[in-house]
Design an enzyme around this catalytic site. Sequence first.
Site, PDB file in Angstrom:
ATOM      1  N   ARG A 133     -76.361  82.224 -81.359  1.00 60.04           N
ATOM      2  CA  ARG A 133     -75.837  83.548 -80.991  1.00 60.04           C
ATOM      3  C   ARG A 133     -74.754  84.093 -81.915  1.00 60.04           C
ATOM      4  O   ARG A 133     -74.384  85.249 -81.790  1.00 60.04           O
ATOM      5  CB  ARG A 133     -75.329  83.522 -79.551  1.00 60.04           C
ATOM      6  CG  ARG A 133     -76.457  83.551 -78.542  1.00 60.04           C
ATOM      7  CD  ARG A 133     -75.984  83.215 -77.170  1.00 60.04           C
ATOM      8  NE  ARG A 133     -75.476  81.854 -77.141  1.00 60.04           N
ATOM      9  CZ  ARG A 133     -75.053  81.234 -76.061  1.00 60.04           C
ATOM     10  NH1 ARG A 133     -75.029  81.858 -74.910  1.00 60.04           N
ATOM     11  NH2 ARG A 133     -74.633  79.996 -76.116  1.00 60.04           N
ATOM     12  N   ARG A 191     -76.527  73.704 -84.541  1.00 61.84           N
ATOM     13  CA  ARG A 191     -76.572  75.075 -83.993  1.00 61.84           C
ATOM     14  C   ARG A 191     -76.426  76.134 -85.084  1.00 61.84           C
ATOM     15  O   ARG A 191     -75.777  77.160 -84.858  1.00 61.84           O
ATOM     16  CB  ARG A 191     -75.468  75.321 -82.953  1.00 61.84           C
ATOM     17  CG  ARG A 191     -75.668  74.686 -81.626  1.00 61.84           C
ATOM     18  CD  ARG A 191     -76.707  75.407 -80.777  1.00 61.84           C
ATOM     19  NE  ARG A 191     -77.146  74.509 -79.723  1.00 61.84           N
ATOM     20  CZ  ARG A 191     -76.540  74.412 -78.548  1.00 61.84           C
ATOM     21  NH1 ARG A 191     -75.539  75.171 -78.256  1.00 61.84           N
ATOM     22  NH2 ARG A 191     -76.963  73.543 -77.668  1.00 61.84           N
TER      23      ARG A 191
HETATM   24  O1  CP3 Z   1     -78.964  73.314 -84.028  1.00 63.10           O
HETATM   25  C1  CP3 Z   1     -79.819  74.204 -84.041  1.00 63.10           C
HETATM   26  O2  CP3 Z   1     -79.693  75.289 -84.642  1.00 63.10           O
HETATM   27  C2  CP3 Z   1     -81.133  73.919 -83.337  1.00 63.10           C
HETATM   28  C3  CP3 Z   1     -81.231  74.340 -82.013  1.00 63.10           C
HETATM   29  C4  CP3 Z   1     -80.695  73.567 -80.836  1.00 63.10           C
HETATM   30  C5  CP3 Z   1     -80.435  74.227 -79.611  1.00 63.10           C
HETATM   31  N1  CP3 Z   1     -80.154  73.272 -78.679  1.00 63.10           N
HETATM   32  C6  CP3 Z   1     -80.557  75.673 -79.411  1.00 63.10           C
HETATM   33  C7  CP3 Z   1     -79.855  76.301 -78.286  1.00 63.10           C
HETATM   34  C8  CP3 Z   1     -80.472  72.195 -80.646  1.00 63.10           C
HETATM   35  C9  CP3 Z   1     -80.549  71.056 -81.640  1.00 63.10           C
HETATM   36  C10 CP3 Z   1     -80.129  72.039 -79.273  1.00 63.10           C
HETATM   37  C11 CP3 Z   1     -79.891  70.726 -78.644  1.00 63.10           C
HETATM   38  C12 CP3 Z   1     -79.109  70.668 -77.398  1.00 63.10           C
HETATM   39  N2  CP3 Z   1     -79.258  71.428 -76.261  1.00 63.10           N
HETATM   40  C13 CP3 Z   1     -78.130  69.691 -77.130  1.00 63.10           C
HETATM   41  C14 CP3 Z   1     -77.722  68.598 -78.084  1.00 63.10           C
HETATM   42  C15 CP3 Z   1     -76.830  69.162 -79.135  1.00 63.10           C
HETATM   43  C16 CP3 Z   1     -75.445  69.448 -78.646  1.00 63.10           C
HETATM   44  O3  CP3 Z   1     -75.071  70.629 -78.668  1.00 63.10           O
HETATM   45  O4  CP3 Z   1     -74.760  68.511 -78.276  1.00 63.10           O
HETATM   46  C17 CP3 Z   1     -77.637  69.913 -75.839  1.00 63.10           C
HETATM   47  C18 CP3 Z   1     -76.548  69.144 -75.142  1.00 63.10           C
HETATM   48  C19 CP3 Z   1     -78.356  71.015 -75.295  1.00 63.10           C
HETATM   49  C20 CP3 Z   1     -78.214  71.617 -73.933  1.00 63.10           C
HETATM   50  C21 CP3 Z   1     -77.854  73.056 -74.057  1.00 63.10           C
HETATM   51  N3  CP3 Z   1     -78.760  74.047 -74.347  1.00 63.10           N
HETATM   52  C22 CP3 Z   1     -76.573  73.659 -73.961  1.00 63.10           C
HETATM   53  C23 CP3 Z   1     -75.301  72.929 -73.649  1.00 63.10           C
HETATM   54  C24 CP3 Z   1     -76.734  75.036 -74.217  1.00 63.10           C
HETATM   55  C25 CP3 Z   1     -75.658  76.110 -74.313  1.00 63.10           C
HETATM   56  C26 CP3 Z   1     -75.539  77.012 -73.140  1.00 63.10           C
HETATM   57  C27 CP3 Z   1     -74.790  78.278 -73.516  1.00 63.10           C
HETATM   58  O5  CP3 Z   1     -75.293  79.376 -73.230  1.00 63.10           O
HETATM   59  O6  CP3 Z   1     -73.713  78.190 -74.134  1.00 63.10           O
HETATM   60  C28 CP3 Z   1     -78.102  75.243 -74.455  1.00 63.10           C
HETATM   61  C29 CP3 Z   1     -78.735  76.537 -74.805  1.00 63.10           C
HETATM   62  C30 CP3 Z   1     -79.035  76.717 -76.254  1.00 63.10           C
HETATM   63  N4  CP3 Z   1     -79.705  75.801 -77.021  1.00 63.10           N
HETATM   64  C31 CP3 Z   1     -78.748  77.859 -77.056  1.00 63.10           C
HETATM   65  C32 CP3 Z   1     -79.275  77.609 -78.329  1.00 63.10           C
HETATM   66  C33 CP3 Z   1     -79.296  78.528 -79.523  1.00 63.10           C
HETATM   67  C34 CP3 Z   1     -78.065  79.131 -76.598  1.00 63.10           C
HETATM   68  C35 CP3 Z   1     -79.056  79.787 -75.689  1.00 63.10           C
HETATM   69  C36 CP3 Z   1     -79.163  81.280 -75.767  1.00 63.10           C
HETATM   70  O7  CP3 Z   1     -79.765  81.783 -76.734  1.00 63.10           O
HETATM   71  O8  CP3 Z   1     -78.709  81.896 -74.811  1.00 63.10           O
END
Ligand code: CP3
Length: 348
Positions: A32, A28
């Site tokens: 944000r 990540r």
């Molecule tokens: O690491 C990086 O910089 C690459 C981007 C990346 C994102 N998601 C961007 C994202 C990667 C590798 C993921 C994978 C992902 N997504 C996983 C596996 C990694 C981990 O964290 O265990 C999982 C479980 C998800 C599912 C997911 N998507 C979650 C739990 C969330 C967070 C929700 C929140 O608002 O807190 C997301 C959304 C997400 N994926 C965001 C980002 C930058 C935030 C979304 C936004 O911009 O509002």
Amino acid sequence: MAIVVTDSRFIQACLGQPHDTVPVWFMRQAGRYQPSYRALRSRFSMLELARTPIHIRDVTVRPVEDLGVDAAILFSDIMIPLDGMNIRFDIKEHVGPLVFDPIRTGADVARLAPFNREKVDFVFEGIRRTVEALGPTTPLLGFSGAPFTLASYLIEGGPSRTYRRTKAWMWTDPPGFEALLSRLADMAVQYLTGQVEAGASALQIFDSWVGTLATVDYRAAVLPHMVRIFQALAPLGVPLIYFGVGTPHLLSDMKSLGATVLGIDWRTPITEARALVGPDVGLMGNLDPERLVAGQSQALMGARGIVEAMKGDGRYIFNLGHGVPKESDPMVLKALVAHVHQWGRYSS
Ligand code: CP3
């Protein structure tokens, strides 16, 4: 023509080849906590960004420029390739992925469309543009969700603490559950292969929630699919990182898959993980992400202990134990990268 990344300490550390200092990147690292990302997000949803090649490129490259990390990771989400199976979902801020029509029976699985790579061509196009922008010395990590972690969202319909429906289905209808995981394994192989063809230099498989399973259930319901994925990806010849949260009880099995690197969360001392898996696999991790929020001195103190313990290891990559919290200060991350590079330097 594909760009071949050479002289990357990240790739060298993955493979156990000589390199100058401990490499570092952050899960990540795009997100944000960055003012630039928040500014983009005020105009576009997360999914709009992740479905647009130019945005994929810009968001992926930014942390490399701002922080000096040794690898970029594709800006996307584990849910995105589900577009290629016509599965409808949304990502709700502060909640996570939501699936409109959860999959809970063998009949639901039978209705899924076979994965169609062309439907996610925007990812491959984003990778081509990103690799061009990164140039020949910074590798791009591609990634996919692993079958169990993806299945947990598809079955529960959203995030879960207990994985109650997922586990109940796994135990009561093994053929139905196996059919879903098998479809997700097929998808992962095709999707990750496409990412390498588009220019990714390494791949990470996120099995973030698999640590919820007992070892006996991992072996019965998940491991066979992981074996198939790793066997299918090996001929691509790129480093393969396998990551999960809370997996000390699964590490030996995870290592047996032939992963190049295992990602370790913050709970297990990484030196203990090393003792458990032996010398012939890379390790990545494992600073408690909350140290970033606690402030620079807490982040540096925690990191120093880990780097000092692992710098002689030869197959170690610094990272957090999970993703960067959105409350983190970008300057703390930047200082962390510089310090890890300094502490990790191998004296020749
Ligand atoms: O690491 C990086 O910089 C690459 C981007 C990346 C994102 N998601 C961007 C994202 C990667 C590798 C993921 C994978 C992902 N997504 C996983 C596996 C990694 C981990 O964290 O265990 C999982 C479980 C998800 C599912 C997911 N998507 C979650 C739990 C969330 C967070 C929700 C929140 O608002 O807190 C997301 C959304 C997400 N994926 C965001 C980002 C930058 C935030 C979304 C936004 O911009 O509002």
